[in-house]
Motif scaffolding. Structure first.
Motif, PDB file in Angstrom:
ATOM      1  N   GLU A 180       0.868  -1.175   0.000  1.00 13.13           N
ATOM      2  CA  GLU A 180       0.000   0.000   0.000  1.00 13.13           C
ATOM      3  C   GLU A 180       0.910   1.231   0.000  1.00 13.13           C
ATOM      4  O   GLU A 180       1.216   1.791   1.060  1.00 13.13           O
ATOM      5  CB  GLU A 180      -0.896  -0.002   1.242  1.00 13.13           C
ATOM      6  CG  GLU A 180      -1.921  -1.108   1.287  1.00 13.13           C
ATOM      7  CD  GLU A 180      -3.225  -0.732   0.612  1.00 13.13           C
ATOM      8  OE1 GLU A 180      -3.593   0.445   0.645  1.00 13.13           O
ATOM      9  OE2 GLU A 180      -3.863  -1.622   0.040  1.00 13.13           O
ATOM     10  N   TYR A 232       1.636   5.087  -1.062  1.00 16.39           N
ATOM     11  CA  TYR A 232       0.927   6.312  -1.455  1.00 16.39           C
ATOM     12  C   TYR A 232       1.872   7.506  -1.583  1.00 16.39           C
ATOM     13  O   TYR A 232       2.702   7.753  -0.698  1.00 16.39           O
ATOM     14  CB  TYR A 232      -0.135   6.675  -0.417  1.00 16.39           C
ATOM     15  CG  TYR A 232      -1.372   5.819  -0.454  1.00 16.39           C
ATOM     16  CD1 TYR A 232      -2.475   6.177  -1.220  1.00 16.39           C
ATOM     17  CD2 TYR A 232      -1.430   4.637   0.282  1.00 16.39           C
ATOM     18  CE1 TYR A 232      -3.619   5.390  -1.245  1.00 16.39           C
ATOM     19  CE2 TYR A 232      -2.565   3.837   0.265  1.00 16.39           C
ATOM     20  CZ  TYR A 232      -3.661   4.222  -0.510  1.00 16.39           C
ATOM     21  OH  TYR A 232      -4.785   3.436  -0.529  1.00 16.39           O
ATOM     22  N   THR A 259      -2.938   9.943  -2.028  1.00 15.40           N
ATOM     23  CA  THR A 259      -3.883  10.149  -0.928  1.00 15.40           C
ATOM     24  C   THR A 259      -4.977  11.130  -1.328  1.00 15.40           C
ATOM     25  O   THR A 259      -4.758  12.029  -2.145  1.00 15.40           O
ATOM     26  CB  THR A 259      -3.168  10.685   0.331  1.00 15.40           C
ATOM     27  OG1 THR A 259      -2.512  11.921   0.010  1.00 15.40           O
ATOM     28  CG2 THR A 259      -2.154   9.682   0.852  1.00 15.40           C
ATOM     29  N   ARG A 315      -5.567  10.242   8.522  1.00 14.79           N
ATOM     30  CA  ARG A 315      -6.861   9.763   8.034  1.00 14.79           C
ATOM     31  C   ARG A 315      -6.744   8.335   7.509  1.00 14.79           C
ATOM     32  O   ARG A 315      -7.632   7.501   7.744  1.00 14.79           O
ATOM     33  CB  ARG A 315      -7.390  10.680   6.922  1.00 14.79           C
ATOM     34  CG  ARG A 315      -7.879  12.049   7.398  1.00 14.79           C
ATOM     35  CD  ARG A 315      -8.222  12.924   6.205  1.00 14.79           C
ATOM     36  NE  ARG A 315      -8.556  14.280   6.554  1.00 14.79           N
ATOM     37  CZ  ARG A 315      -9.794  14.788   6.604  1.00 14.79           C
ATOM     38  NH1 ARG A 315     -10.837  13.996   6.374  1.00 14.79           N
ATOM     39  NH2 ARG A 315      -9.988  16.056   6.897  1.00 14.79           N
ATOM     40  N   LYS A 316      -5.635   8.050   6.809  1.00 14.45           N
ATOM     41  CA  LYS A 316      -5.428   6.688   6.301  1.00 14.45           C
ATOM     42  C   LYS A 316      -5.188   5.709   7.450  1.00 14.45           C
ATOM     43  O   LYS A 316      -5.649   4.568   7.400  1.00 14.45           O
ATOM     44  CB  LYS A 316      -4.248   6.659   5.339  1.00 14.45           C
ATOM     45  CG  LYS A 316      -4.502   7.327   3.985  1.00 14.45           C
ATOM     46  CD  LYS A 316      -5.632   6.654   3.205  1.00 14.45           C
ATOM     47  CE  LYS A 316      -5.294   5.226   2.799  1.00 14.45           C
ATOM     48  NZ  LYS A 316      -6.361   4.623   1.969  1.00 14.45           N
ATOM     49  N   GLU A 337      -8.352   4.500   8.751  1.00 13.64           N
ATOM     50  CA  GLU A 337      -8.946   3.479   7.887  1.00 13.64           C
ATOM     51  C   GLU A 337      -8.357   2.103   8.185  1.00 13.64           C
ATOM     52  O   GLU A 337      -9.081   1.111   8.267  1.00 13.64           O
ATOM     53  CB  GLU A 337      -8.706   3.829   6.418  1.00 13.64           C
ATOM     54  CG  GLU A 337      -9.488   5.034   5.915  1.00 13.64           C
ATOM     55  CD  GLU A 337      -9.213   5.324   4.441  1.00 13.64           C
ATOM     56  OE1 GLU A 337      -8.833   4.367   3.719  1.00 13.64           O
ATOM     57  OE2 GLU A 337      -9.365   6.472   4.030  1.00 13.64           O
ATOM     58  N   TYR A 338      -7.039   2.049   8.350  1.00 16.09           N
ATOM     59  CA  TYR A 338      -6.391   0.759   8.609  1.00 16.09           C
ATOM     60  C   TYR A 338      -6.733   0.207   9.980  1.00 16.09           C
ATOM     61  O   TYR A 338      -6.769  -1.008  10.184  1.00 16.09           O
ATOM     62  CB  TYR A 338      -4.871   0.901   8.467  1.00 16.09           C
ATOM     63  CG  TYR A 338      -4.428   1.210   7.054  1.00 16.09           C
ATOM     64  CD1 TYR A 338      -4.836   0.432   5.979  1.00 16.09           C
ATOM     65  CD2 TYR A 338      -3.607   2.294   6.793  1.00 16.09           C
ATOM     66  CE1 TYR A 338      -4.444   0.718   4.683  1.00 16.09           C
ATOM     67  CE2 TYR A 338      -3.195   2.596   5.501  1.00 16.09           C
ATOM     68  CZ  TYR A 338      -3.624   1.808   4.452  1.00 16.09           C
ATOM     69  OH  TYR A 338      -3.234   2.095   3.176  1.00 16.09           O
TER      70      TYR A 338
END
Length: 268
Positions: free
Chosen positions: A231, A233, A250, A261-262, A265-266
């Motif tokens: 992953e 980015y 992103t 923010r990512k 999500e994870y």
């Protein structure tokens, strides 16, 4: 499943003021620990500066410093050091001081025990560089430094760096490698040293692979790490040359907490 977050700092994890949401990250770091996940601060900056960024956060953080020349794990143990050979350093300094395209460059040697610069201490550029480097000293002849040297930081007040990068790498191929730092300059390390090599050393110690990694960056010195991670980015605000080479970008910039923010999500 992502088990490791590896992030560049300036222009990536940090906003343009050099800060981040500390309260939010403390909660994220706690959750990462609960889930057996890891956070890596992967930066061109030196260890002391990175520690200062996270001084108000408690929890395990690993550090890939000086673009991979110094790697320190979550326990504060040195995993790896890559030192520039002094003979090669002298040749590089001699070449840079005589090469017209390198004229006017600020040269900083980032070492194990100190940081040394070729500009006078009362110059504006010297004072500006002190933000990134602890205990920086001015030296009239950098060839007289015999500390263990992790990185050469070369910056100019103006002018592009890519041509200079190509010139340097052509001259010192197989010995040293220069990559763009995003600060209108070049970071020079021993050949084969970059953020990816540092991340891989930590992964080996944890029994993990690049398939477990989410990586974030905004400039040329992040490419290998971002490109190799499953992953990977580039930040929305990344330099154009990185955006051209990286598929994933992103949704939010560094000024809008793009990495944090990512991470949310994870963490689910």
């Amino acid at each position: 499943m992502v088990k490791v977050i590896a992030s560049d700092m300036d222009g990536t994890f940090l906003n343009d003021q050099g800060t981040f949401d500390e309260d939010k990250f403390q909660k994220q770091l706690d959750k990462l620990g609960e889930k057996g996940m890891h956070f890596i601060s992967a930066s061109s900056n030196q260890y002391q500066h990175l520690l200062g960024l996270f001084k108000n956060v408690k929890g395990p953080i690993s550090y890939v410093c000086n673009n991979g020349a110094l790697v320190i794990d979550e326990r504060g143990v040195i995993v790896h050091e890559e030192i520039i050979d002094h003979l090669i350093l002298k040749k590089a300094l001699d070449w840079m001081t005589s090469e017209p395209s390198f004229a006017g460059a600020e040269i900083i040697l980032v070492c194990r025990n100190g940081t040394y610069c070729n500009l006078p201490e009362d110059s504006d550029r010297f004072q500006a560089s002190k933000y990134f480097y602890e205990n920086m000293q001015s030296m009239t002849d950098l060839r007289l430094i015999f500390d263990s040297i992790y990185k050469i930081d070369v910056t100019w007040e103006e002018g592009g760096v890519l041509k200079r990068q190509d010139e340097f790498n052509h001259k010192f191929s197989g010995r040293l490698n220069a990559i763009s730092s995003g600060m209108n300059g070049l970071d020079i390390m021993a050949d084969g040293t970059d953020k990816l090599t540092g991340v891989e050393m930590l992964l080996d110690a944890w029994g993990l692979s690049l398939d477990d990694v989410a990586a974030f960056g905004d400039n040329g010195n992040d490419f290998e790490m971002v490109n190799a991670a499953k992953e990977g980015y580039a930040m929305k605000n990344s330099a154009a040359d990185l955006l051209q080479k990286v598929e994933k970008v992103t949704d939010y910039s560094n000024n809008d907490d793009g990495v944090q923010r990512k991470i949310d999500e994870y963490l689910g």
